[in-house]
Scaffold this motif. Sequence first.
Motif: not given
Length: 328
Positions: A19, A144, A254, A258
């Motif tokens: 990432g 990602g 992540k 999000k």
Amino acid sequence: MSLDPFAPEISVVAKGLEGKIITIYGSNNLGKTKQATRFKNPYYLGFEKGLGAIAGVKFAAINTWADFKKVNKALTSKTTVAKARELYQTIIFDEVEVSARYCSKFICDKYDADTIASGNDGFGLWKEYETAYFEEIDKLISAGFTVVFIAHQTTDKAGKVWAKGDKRALAPIIDNSDIVVHLRSNGTNEKNEVIKSSAYLAETSEFFARSRFDYIQTYLPEFTAEALEEAVIKAIELQEEIEGITAVTYSEQKETLKSEELDFETLYKKIVDAGKLLHSKDKGEVVTGIIENGLGKGKKVTDFTKNHVEMMVGVLDDLSDEVKALGN
């Protein structure tokens, strides 16, 4: 992800290179492309034909901006990104300046202009070009992958070395890079064998470079993909030791970043339900005001389309506040 300032998310640091966004730049024949292809599970986007002496790399020959848009869609769209990430961990974007030229031509062709500057009746197509480039780069760096951007170098009037490229193209890349690596040649040894380039990860008066990691080794005597990955891993381990943090996996990081999925049908139903409830409590004028404030004078709930999803979120928030004020 929480957008509630009274119940905020807490930032975390992810282990390893997954990432991460990396920019590598320098003059020719320093091993930029060769080392980039040594990162884990790479997929090479060849705006520049840099694989001539490197075998065994999965790649896409990018000859137009339309080519890149097509490949980028496959790598980043909701329906295919999971499959792409099963295949590839690293996306190599080679090279920045050429990609900007392709994007510029795409915009000129789209608006029937000879140049970006001459388009739009002489007012220029700079905003259209900047937006088109940013949107595609944003998709790529948000999917990602470990993304490695490769650039040549240029020298400014003061003699300082920078990554080469149009500022509108460089901005979304450099600004989002976790590491900007400047490479320098070490020449050859007594046997006339090329010595691996050295890498610099911190800015000096001579050149630009940087890292978001405070504890990273800022000079790598021999630049290799493995050496850079090791430097990142050690920097995060040091941060854990010195600051008392606990690094997490990229997947865990992540999750904290999000956004909530914005679904038109769900939002529409919630807005209608909230509106009906408020109407039943003689709050029809309030509902009308909120809808018009979000969508425009004279507009109704039935005027919402799938292009209005973000506006609908604001409308629903305002309606929900009114419902809460009723004690419901």
